[in-house]
Design a protein around this motif. Structure first.
Motif, PDB file in Angstrom:
ATOM      1  N   ASP A  96       0.901  -1.240  -0.057  1.00  0.00           N
ATOM      2  CA  ASP A  96      -0.130  -0.151   0.009  1.00  0.00           C
ATOM      3  C   ASP A  96       0.936   1.306  -0.007  1.00  0.00           C
ATOM      4  O   ASP A  96       1.832   1.207   0.927  1.00  0.00           O
ATOM      5  CB  ASP A  96      -0.929  -0.007   1.189  1.00  0.00           C
ATOM      6  N   CYS A  97       0.694   2.118  -0.842  1.00  0.00           N
ATOM      7  CA  CYS A  97       1.428   3.256  -1.171  1.00  0.00           C
ATOM      8  C   CYS A  97       0.589   4.608  -1.060  1.00  0.00           C
ATOM      9  O   CYS A  97       0.727   5.483  -1.724  1.00  0.00           O
ATOM     10  CB  CYS A  97       2.308   3.351  -2.409  1.00  0.00           C
ATOM     11  N   SER A  98      -0.445   4.666  -0.218  1.00  0.00           N
ATOM     12  CA  SER A  98      -1.473   5.630  -0.278  1.00  0.00           C
ATOM     13  C   SER A  98      -1.092   6.928   0.451  1.00  0.00           C
ATOM     14  O   SER A  98      -1.765   8.193   0.332  1.00  0.00           O
ATOM     15  CB  SER A  98      -2.833   5.356   0.278  1.00  0.00           C
ATOM     16  N   VAL A  99      -0.172   6.991   1.136  1.00  0.00           N
ATOM     17  CA  VAL A  99       0.478   7.836   1.867  1.00  0.00           C
ATOM     18  C   VAL A  99       1.195   8.838   0.678  1.00  0.00           C
ATOM     19  O   VAL A  99       2.461   8.528   0.566  1.00  0.00           O
ATOM     20  CB  VAL A  99       1.174   7.929   3.161  1.00  0.00           C
ATOM     21  N   GLN A 100       0.697   9.842   0.052  1.00  0.00           N
ATOM     22  CA  GLN A 100       1.468  10.601  -0.815  1.00  0.00           C
ATOM     23  C   GLN A 100       1.369  12.072  -0.834  1.00  0.00           C
ATOM     24  O   GLN A 100       0.389  12.596  -0.214  1.00  0.00           O
ATOM     25  CB  GLN A 100       1.031   9.940  -2.184  1.00  0.00           C
ATOM     26  N   ARG A 101       2.357  12.737  -1.453  1.00  0.00           N
ATOM     27  CA  ARG A 101       2.244  14.306  -1.487  1.00  0.00           C
ATOM     28  C   ARG A 101       2.757  14.682  -2.835  1.00  0.00           C
ATOM     29  O   ARG A 101       3.915  14.142  -3.223  1.00  0.00           O
ATOM     30  CB  ARG A 101       3.298  14.926  -0.335  1.00  0.00           C
ATOM     31  N   ARG A 160       6.901  11.213  11.999  1.00  0.00           N
ATOM     32  CA  ARG A 160       6.642  10.660  13.248  1.00  0.00           C
ATOM     33  C   ARG A 160       5.110  10.831  13.589  1.00  0.00           C
ATOM     34  O   ARG A 160       4.425  10.417  14.299  1.00  0.00           O
ATOM     35  CB  ARG A 160       7.447  11.117  14.345  1.00  0.00           C
ATOM     36  N   ALA A 161       4.808  12.206  13.201  1.00  0.00           N
ATOM     37  CA  ALA A 161       3.455  12.791  13.495  1.00  0.00           C
ATOM     38  C   ALA A 161       2.501  11.891  12.822  1.00  0.00           C
ATOM     39  O   ALA A 161       1.332  11.593  13.300  1.00  0.00           O
ATOM     40  CB  ALA A 161       3.369  14.261  13.255  1.00  0.00           C
ATOM     41  N   VAL A 162       2.678  11.536  11.559  1.00  0.00           N
ATOM     42  CA  VAL A 162       1.701  10.784  10.564  1.00  0.00           C
ATOM     43  C   VAL A 162       1.626   9.558  11.388  1.00  0.00           C
ATOM     44  O   VAL A 162       0.519   9.067  11.265  1.00  0.00           O
ATOM     45  CB  VAL A 162       2.251  10.681   9.096  1.00  0.00           C
ATOM     46  N   LEU A 163       2.660   8.783  11.671  1.00  0.00           N
ATOM     47  CA  LEU A 163       2.675   7.544  12.166  1.00  0.00           C
ATOM     48  C   LEU A 163       1.828   7.359  13.393  1.00  0.00           C
ATOM     49  O   LEU A 163       1.063   6.405  13.731  1.00  0.00           O
ATOM     50  CB  LEU A 163       3.896   6.909  12.360  1.00  0.00           C
ATOM     51  N   ALA A 164       1.652   8.369  14.178  1.00  0.00           N
ATOM     52  CA  ALA A 164       0.822   8.463  15.442  1.00  0.00           C
ATOM     53  C   ALA A 164      -0.335   8.797  15.309  1.00  0.00           C
ATOM     54  O   ALA A 164      -1.420   8.755  16.137  1.00  0.00           O
ATOM     55  CB  ALA A 164       1.611   9.293  16.341  1.00  0.00           C
ATOM     56  N   THR A 165      -1.030   9.129  14.119  1.00  0.00           N
ATOM     57  CA  THR A 165      -2.281   9.600  13.774  1.00  0.00           C
ATOM     58  C   THR A 165      -3.483   8.205  13.768  1.00  0.00           C
ATOM     59  O   THR A 165      -3.002   7.356  13.545  1.00  0.00           O
ATOM     60  CB  THR A 165      -2.762  10.376  12.399  1.00  0.00           C
ATOM     61  N   PRO A 166      -4.417   8.705  14.474  1.00  0.00           N
ATOM     62  CA  PRO A 166      -5.543   7.435  14.411  1.00  0.00           C
ATOM     63  C   PRO A 166      -5.777   6.871  13.098  1.00  0.00           C
ATOM     64  O   PRO A 166      -5.960   5.731  13.152  1.00  0.00           O
ATOM     65  CB  PRO A 166      -6.622   8.186  15.101  1.00  0.00           C
ATOM     66  N   GLU A 167      -5.921   7.729  12.104  1.00  0.00           N
ATOM     67  CA  GLU A 167      -6.293   7.242  10.753  1.00  0.00           C
ATOM     68  C   GLU A 167      -5.136   6.354  10.119  1.00  0.00           C
ATOM     69  O   GLU A 167      -5.496   5.255   9.701  1.00  0.00           O
ATOM     70  CB  GLU A 167      -6.408   8.455   9.845  1.00  0.00           C
ATOM     71  N   PHE A 168      -3.792   6.788  10.533  1.00  0.00           N
ATOM     72  CA  PHE A 168      -2.804   5.858  10.051  1.00  0.00           C
ATOM     73  C   PHE A 168      -2.827   4.526  10.665  1.00  0.00           C
ATOM     74  O   PHE A 168      -2.699   3.466  10.337  1.00  0.00           O
ATOM     75  CB  PHE A 168      -1.435   6.713   9.883  1.00  0.00           C
ATOM     76  N   THR A 169      -3.122   4.780  12.153  1.00  0.00           N
ATOM     77  CA  THR A 169      -3.043   3.741  13.024  1.00  0.00           C
ATOM     78  C   THR A 169      -3.787   2.409  12.615  1.00  0.00           C
ATOM     79  O   THR A 169      -3.877   1.560  12.625  1.00  0.00           O
ATOM     80  CB  THR A 169      -3.264   4.030  14.311  1.00  0.00           C
ATOM     81  N   ALA A 170      -5.129   3.034  12.155  1.00  0.00           N
ATOM     82  CA  ALA A 170      -6.317   2.039  11.718  1.00  0.00           C
ATOM     83  C   ALA A 170      -6.077   1.412  10.410  1.00  0.00           C
ATOM     84  O   ALA A 170      -6.448   0.370  10.272  1.00  0.00           O
ATOM     85  CB  ALA A 170      -7.459   2.899  11.684  1.00  0.00           C
ATOM     86  N   GLY A 171      -5.349   2.248   9.501  1.00  0.00           N
ATOM     87  CA  GLY A 171      -4.947   1.632   8.131  1.00  0.00           C
ATOM     88  C   GLY A 171      -6.070   1.538   7.293  1.00  0.00           C
ATOM     89  O   GLY A 171      -7.485   1.987   7.780  1.00  0.00           O
ATOM     90  N   GLY A 172      -6.019   1.647   5.831  1.00  0.00           N
ATOM     91  CA  GLY A 172      -7.038   1.501   4.992  1.00  0.00           C
ATOM     92  C   GLY A 172      -7.481   2.767   4.615  1.00  0.00           C
ATOM     93  O   GLY A 172      -8.553   2.990   4.155  1.00  0.00           O
ATOM     94  N   PHE A 173      -6.741   3.717   4.683  1.00  0.00           N
ATOM     95  CA  PHE A 173      -7.038   5.271   4.412  1.00  0.00           C
ATOM     96  C   PHE A 173      -6.778   5.295   2.829  1.00  0.00           C
ATOM     97  O   PHE A 173      -6.307   4.675   2.118  1.00  0.00           O
ATOM     98  CB  PHE A 173      -6.134   5.984   5.065  1.00  0.00           C
ATOM     99  N   ASP A 174      -7.216   6.578   2.306  1.00  0.00           N
ATOM    100  CA  ASP A 174      -6.903   6.808   1.187  1.00  0.00           C
ATOM    101  C   ASP A 174      -6.012   7.677   0.680  1.00  0.00           C
ATOM    102  O   ASP A 174      -5.445   8.231   1.542  1.00  0.00           O
ATOM    103  CB  ASP A 174      -8.472   7.207   0.318  1.00  0.00           C
ATOM    104  N   THR A 175      -5.883   7.838  -0.803  1.00  0.00           N
ATOM    105  CA  THR A 175      -4.792   8.831  -1.181  1.00  0.00           C
ATOM    106  C   THR A 175      -4.967  10.347  -0.744  1.00  0.00           C
ATOM    107  O   THR A 175      -3.884  11.053  -0.915  1.00  0.00           O
ATOM    108  CB  THR A 175      -4.707   8.848  -2.667  1.00  0.00           C
TER     109      THR A 175
END
Length: 476
Positions: free
Chosen positions: A236-241, A432-447
Motif C-alpha cells: 500500500d502506497c497511499s501516503v502520498q504528497r 513521526r506525526a503521521v505514524l501516530a495519527t489515529p487514521e494511519f494507525t487504523a489503516g485502510g486510508f485513501d490517497t
C-alpha cells in the motif's frame, strides 16, 4: 533476506556497472558483493567521495554533476561499461531505468541490461499501450481514453463524469497530470498538461480518465523470466504528497481478501500477457466506495519501496533480478512464496516542511541511525556527506518489520525518535506525526489522507497555514 551468495550459479555476469547513485547504488553494491560479482559505480563529479564510491570495487567518473551531463548520458554509460569490462549494467530506479533506448543500446552493444527488454519497457511506458494491454489481459481499467484536442477532452469528460484526470501518455511522477472538477477547469488545464508532458517526456499526448474521489494506491510486486510469472505480494502506497510516495507498507492493510487475491491474479495476468522478464510492479487504484480496482500502470524496474516486500518474503530482489538477467529460469514457484509479518517504510527526505517541502541541500554534520531487531536502514548518508542540489532529496529509507502491523508501526515510531540527521532540514518529525495519527494507525486510508493531515491544526509545525494539498491518483 535469504543469503544471496548461494543463490546464483556461475553465469556470464562477473562485473556490473551500477548506473545510479545514492541509497539504491549502495543497496545494489552490497548484493553484488554477496554474490561475488565485482561492482563498478558510475559517478558524477559530485559523487566521487560518496559511500557508494567507497563500497564499490571501483568507481568511474562519467561527467559533471548535472544528471543530464552524467547519469542520463546513454552513450557515456555504455562506453564506461565496455571500458571497465562489465558484462552488465544495473540501472537501479529513476534516471535511465525505464528508458527503452538505454536497454536497446545495451542489447546493441552486447551488454546485459539487468531489467526487462527494451520492447517491454517501451510497451508499458506508453500509458495508452499499457491500458490496451491491460484490457486485452482482462484487467480492469478506469473509464477514459486518449484525446487529441480540447473539444474531444470535454466530450469524453462529459461522458465519464467529473472530476477527471488529464494524464501524460509518456510519463509519470505527477508531470503532465492535472485534476479537473468542471469543464471550465478542464479548459484551463488541458494545454498546460500537454505542454508539461511534452517538456518532461518529449511527448505531448494526453488522455482523460475518471478521478476516483476515495481511492487507495495498491501495487503488486511481480517477478518473471519471460515464461513463468509469480507475484511477491502487495504493497500500500497511499501516503502520498504531490504524486510522490512517502510511506509504504506490505501487505496492504484492511484489504478484503477476495480483492487481494483478485489484485494478485490481475497483476500476474497482465505480466503474462506481455511475457514480462525481470522485476516489475503493477499498480492499481482501489475504489473504496465501489470496492473495485483499476489498472494504473506498470513500473518496469525495481521500486524505491522494494525493501518492504523483501522483509515479508525473505527474498533479495536484486539477486532475483540478476539471476533472471543471467538467463536463469525462476527458481521459485508461487507455492514457494511465503508472506510473513508486516513491514512499513518511511522515506527520509532533505526538505523544508515549513516552506512548502522544498529541497534542502547541504552538508550532513552528523548522522545516526539506531540498530534494533526488526529495523532496516537503507542509506548512503554518513557524517560529512553532501546533499547535492542536483539530485532527488531522498537521503534514507527506514524500514520496520514486525509480526503485526501495529508492532511494525510502533517500532518505526520509536526508532525515528532516535534517528539523527544534523546539518540539513528533513521530514523525520513529519513521519513521526503521521505514524501516530489515529487514521494511519487504523489503516485502510485513501490517497487524500496526507492532504487532510497537512491541512489540519496538527500539522501547523510542518507547513505554512495557507498550503493546500490535493488528493492524488496514479503516481509513481
Amino acid at each position: 533476506m535469504r543469503n544471496a551468495e548461494h543463490m546464483i550459479a556461475d553465469g556470464p555476469i562477473r562485473r556490473v556497472l551500477v548506473a545510479n547513485r545514492g541509497e539504491i547504488a549502495v543497496r545494489i553494491i552490497r548484493t553484488l558483493k554477496q554474490l561475488g560479482i565485482e561492482s563498478v559505480l558510475a559517478v558524477s563529479a559530485a559523487d566521487r567521495d560518496t559511500l557508494g564510491a567507497r563500497l564499490a570495487d571501483r568507481a568511474v567518473c562519467i561527467g559533471p554533476a548535472r544528471a543530464t551531463d552524467s547519469y542520463l548520458q546513454i552513450g557515456t554509460l555504455i562506453e564506461a561499461a565496455k571500458g571497465v569490462g562489465a558484462q552488465a549494467i544495473h540501472p537501479g530506479y529513476g534516471f535511465l531505468s525505464e528508458r527503452a533506448a538505454f536497454a536497446a543500446a545495451c542489447e546493441e552493444h552486447g551488454v546485459i541490461f539487468i531489467g526487462p527488454t527494451a520492447a517491454q519497457i517501451e510497451r508499458v511506458g506508453d500509458k495508452l499501450e499499457a491500458r490496451r494491454c491491460a484490457e486485452e489481459a482482462g484487467v480492469p481499467i478506469a473509464p477514459g481514453g486518449p484525446v487529441d484536442s480540447l473539444p474531444a477532452a470535454l466530450a469524453l469528460a462529459e461522458t465519464i463524469g467529473y472530476p477527471v484526470l488529464i494524464k501524460a501518455v509518456g510519463g509519470g511522477g505527477g508531470r503532465g497530470l492535472k485534476r479537473a472538477n468542471t469543464p471550465e477547469e478542464l479548459t484551463a488545464l488541458f494545454d498546460m498538461a500537454s505542454s508539461e508532458a511534452l517538456a518532461a517526456f518529449g511527448d505531448g499526448r494526453v488522455f482523460v480518465e475518471c478521478f476516483v474521489t476515495q481511492g487507495r494506491h495498491v501495487e503488486v510486486q511481480i517477478l518473471g523470466d519471460g515464461d513463468n510469472i509469480i507475484h511477491l505480494g502487495d504493497r500500500d502506497c497511499s501516503v502520498q504528497r504531490r504524486y510522490q510516495k512517502l510511506i509504504e507498507e506490505a501487505p496492504a492493510p484492511s484489504l478484503d481478501e477476495t480483492m487481494r487475491r483478485d489484485l494478485h491474479a490481475a497483476a500476474v495476468r497482465f505480466s503474462k500477457h506481455i511475457g514480462y522478464r525481470s522485476l516489475g510492479t503493477v499498480e492499481f487504484l482501489v475504489d473504496i466506495a465501489r470496492q473495485r480496482f483499476y489498472f494504473l500502470e506498470m513500473n518496469a524496474r525495481i521500486q524505491v519501496e522494494h525493501p518492504v516486500t523483501e522483509q515479508i518474503t525473505g527474498l533479495d530482489l536484486v539477486a532475483e533480478q540478476i539471476a533472471v538477467a543471467q538467463g536463469q529460469r525462476l527458481r521459485l514457484t508461487q507455492a514457494d512464496v511465503r508472506l510473513t509479518g508486516h513491514a512499513i517504510e518511511c522515506r527520509i527526505n532533505a526538505e523544508d516542511p515549513v516552506h512548502d517541502f522544498r529541497p534542502a541541500p547541504g552538508r550532513v554534520t552528523d548522522a545516526h541511525f539506531p540498530v534494533r531487531e526488526g529495523l532496516r536502514v537503507d542509506t548512503h548518508i554518513e557524517r560529512g556527506a553532501m546533499i547535492s542540489p542536483y539530485y532527488d532529496s531522498m537521503i534514507a529509507k527506514v524500514i520496520a518489520t514486525g509480526q503485526t502491523r501495529d508492532e511494525a508501526r510502533r517500532l518505526l515510531l520509536a526508532s525515528l525518535a532516535d534517528v539523527r540527521v544534523d546539518g540539513v532540514l528533513n521530514n523525520i518529525a513529519l513521519h513521526r506525526a503521521v505514524l501516530a495519527t489515529p487514521e494511519f494507525t487504523a489503516g485502510g486510508f485513501d490517497t487524500g489522507f496526507l492532504g487532510r493531515f497537512l491541512a489540519s491544526p496538527d500539522a501547523v509545525a510542518f507547513i505554512q497555514p495557507a498550503q493546500s494539498v490535493q488528493p492524488v491518483q496514479g503516481k509513481r
